[in-house]
Design a protein around this motif. Structure first.
Motif, PDB file in Angstrom:
ATOM      1  N   PHE A  96       0.817  -1.220   0.000  1.00  0.00           N
ATOM      2  CA  PHE A  96       0.000   0.000   0.000  1.00  0.00           C
ATOM      3  C   PHE A  96       0.844   1.261   0.000  1.00  0.00           C
ATOM      4  CE2 PHE A  96      -3.952  -2.203   0.958  1.00  0.00           C
ATOM      5  CZ  PHE A  96      -4.825  -1.429   0.245  1.00  0.00           C
ATOM      6  N   LEU A  97       2.061   1.203  -0.576  1.00  0.00           N
ATOM      7  CA  LEU A  97       2.870   2.425  -0.674  1.00  0.00           C
ATOM      8  C   LEU A  97       2.341   3.281  -1.809  1.00  0.00           C
ATOM      9  CD1 LEU A  97       5.408   3.944   0.252  1.00  0.00           C
ATOM     10  CD2 LEU A  97       6.607   2.820  -1.593  1.00  0.00           C
ATOM     11  N   ASN A  98       2.188   4.569  -1.532  1.00  0.00           N
ATOM     12  CA  ASN A  98       1.661   5.511  -2.529  1.00  0.00           C
ATOM     13  C   ASN A  98       2.851   6.153  -3.227  1.00  0.00           C
ATOM     14  OD1 ASN A  98       0.093   7.212  -3.960  1.00  0.00           O
ATOM     15  ND2 ASN A  98      -0.724   8.337  -2.212  1.00  0.00           N
ATOM     16  N   TRP A  99       3.416   5.418  -4.245  1.00  0.00           N
ATOM     17  CA  TRP A  99       4.683   5.885  -4.805  1.00  0.00           C
ATOM     18  C   TRP A  99       4.505   6.787  -6.015  1.00  0.00           C
ATOM     19  CZ3 TRP A  99       5.373   4.226  -9.818  1.00  0.00           C
ATOM     20  CH2 TRP A  99       4.638   3.099 -10.212  1.00  0.00           C
ATOM     21  N   ALA A 100       3.273   6.961  -6.505  1.00  0.00           N
ATOM     22  CA  ALA A 100       3.052   7.832  -7.661  1.00  0.00           C
ATOM     23  C   ALA A 100       3.266   9.289  -7.245  1.00  0.00           C
ATOM     24  CB  ALA A 100       1.643   7.634  -8.187  1.00  0.00           C
ATOM     25  N   PRO A 101       3.623  10.179  -8.198  1.00  0.00           N
ATOM     26  CA  PRO A 101       3.810  11.598  -7.835  1.00  0.00           C
ATOM     27  C   PRO A 101       2.541  12.208  -7.255  1.00  0.00           C
ATOM     28  CG  PRO A 101       3.829  11.270 -10.214  1.00  0.00           C
ATOM     29  CD  PRO A 101       3.941   9.926  -9.601  1.00  0.00           C
ATOM     30  N   LYS A 102       2.697  13.002  -6.192  1.00  0.00           N
ATOM     31  CA  LYS A 102       1.533  13.511  -5.449  1.00  0.00           C
ATOM     32  C   LYS A 102       0.832  14.667  -6.178  1.00  0.00           C
ATOM     33  CE  LYS A 102       2.117  11.143  -1.512  1.00  0.00           C
ATOM     34  NZ  LYS A 102       3.474  10.711  -1.635  1.00  0.00           N
ATOM     35  N   GLY A 103       1.585  15.487  -6.917  1.00  0.00           N
ATOM     36  CA  GLY A 103       0.958  16.623  -7.586  1.00  0.00           C
ATOM     37  C   GLY A 103       0.610  17.716  -6.594  1.00  0.00           C
ATOM     38  N   VAL A 104      -0.166  18.719  -7.061  1.00  0.00           N
ATOM     39  CA  VAL A 104      -0.547  19.837  -6.204  1.00  0.00           C
ATOM     40  C   VAL A 104      -1.770  19.436  -5.384  1.00  0.00           C
ATOM     41  CG1 VAL A 104      -1.183  22.264  -6.171  1.00  0.00           C
ATOM     42  CG2 VAL A 104       0.291  21.387  -7.983  1.00  0.00           C
ATOM     43  N   ALA A 105      -1.662  19.555  -4.061  1.00  0.00           N
ATOM     44  CA  ALA A 105      -2.780  19.182  -3.196  1.00  0.00           C
ATOM     45  C   ALA A 105      -3.968  20.090  -3.458  1.00  0.00           C
ATOM     46  CB  ALA A 105      -2.373  19.284  -1.733  1.00  0.00           C
ATOM     47  N   GLY A 106      -5.157  19.506  -3.649  1.00  0.00           N
ATOM     48  CA  GLY A 106      -6.352  20.296  -3.893  1.00  0.00           C
ATOM     49  C   GLY A 106      -6.801  20.256  -5.332  1.00  0.00           C
TER      50      GLY A 106
END
Lengths: 145, 175
Positions: A96-106
């Protein structure tokens, strides 16, 4: 199961699409606003249940529908598992690691895998609730024959 | 707010009691709906819209299915007069309830005030959750990032429930 009167049928025609769209909105905005896969999935199932209750059981080919819902349910949970397992292949090797790029929150497309988890959990929940409902309806049809 | 929640919880208890004692099954089902919808209002007052959405949708769909089932069966509940064993059972239930209530009163003195007190674990979730998960909605961040295992378990429970229902309701295979 028989259908209802023409007033109920017409109202259902008008409303069912809106309910379906609202469910999709709740699911894909799950990481921004309240809601998410579980709530949106039940709303999606609700729009189908509305149609089946209003139009009766011979409008939709229920047995074929049930085969479809059980298949979608299993495929969706499989995709969630694969996405979770992909964390084992990348970087620090955590389930369950969230390794994709997070991007701009919101923004709509952000937060890595969270929107994808939401979408597939939504499909899974919708298909499960619909399969239970269809199983009950089909059981009743077969009993009354 | 505590007063409002107390009033709603009182209504919920009344609804549940009526649902037990109603002769007509349809009115029992609808009285049971009071519990669910009262819970929705409680969640909204406690500022938990995520839970409120899930609760209101699930409650509506279960109510629809239950009404459809009840309309299709005999609506009268089978009622039998309580015999001696029934009185023994009721006395045991009241005794256990009194003991549990006593322990609730004793232990509630050591709890913190209603609505206050943050747990150590929750505090570390709240701090910097947006940077850690990238999700503005904290609930989704906790569900799919910090507590992914829990969500996977929930989805598995749902699948198992569907498997059970399909197994029980299959007629063609039994013949």
């Amino acid at each position: 199961m028989k259908g209802m009167t023409v007033i109920v049928k017409k109202t259902t025609q008008l409303i069912a699409g809106l309910v379906f769209l609202y469910g999709i909105y709740i699911i894909i905005h799950g990481h921004l606003t309240p809601g998410g896969g579980f709530a949106g999935g039940v709303i999606l199932a609700g729009s189908f249940i509305l149609l089946i209750l209003a139009y009766g059981s011979d409008f939709l080919h229920l047995v074929r529908e049930e085969a479809g819902t059980t298949m979608y349910e299993n495929l969706a949970i499989l995709v969630v598992l694969v996405l979770a397992l992909s964390g084992l292949l990348a970087g620090t090797r955590v389930f369950f690691l969230n390794w994709a790029p997070k991007g701009v929150a919101g923004e709509l497309i952000s937060a890595g895998f969270l929107p994808l988890y939401n979408i597939f959990i939504g499909i899974e929940v919708a298909a499960s609730i619909l399969s239970i409902f269809l199983a009950l309806v089909i059981f009743k049809e077969e009993i009354s024959k | 707010m505590e007063l409002a929640i107390s009033v709603i919880v009182g209504f919920m208890i009344l609804g549940a009691l009526y649902a037990i004692h109603a002769r007509d099954l349809l009115s029992a089902v609808i009285a049971g709906g009071i519990v669910g919808y009262g819970l929705v209002i409680c969640f909204l007052l406690l500022k938990a819209p995520d839970l409120a959405i899930v609760q209101i949708v699930v409650e509506t769909i279960t109510l629809i299915i239950m009404v459809a089932v009840v309309l299709d069966s005999s609506r009268e509940e089978a009622f039998t007069r309580p015999d001696r064993q029934g009185y023994v059972t009721a006395a045991t239930a009241i005794l256990i309830m009194a003991v549990l209530f006593y322990f609730l009163v004793v232990s509630s003195a050591s709890l913190e005030r209603f609505g206050e007190g943050e747990l150590r674990m929750a505090q570390s979730y709240i701090e910097g959750a947006v940077e850690k998960t990238g999700s503005v909605n904290l609930v989704t961040g906790v569900l799919f990032d910090f507590r992914g295992y829990d969500t996977l378990g929930e989805a598995t429970v749902l699948i198992t429930a569907v498997l059970g229902v399909l197994t029980i309701l299959r007629i063609k295979g039994k013949k």
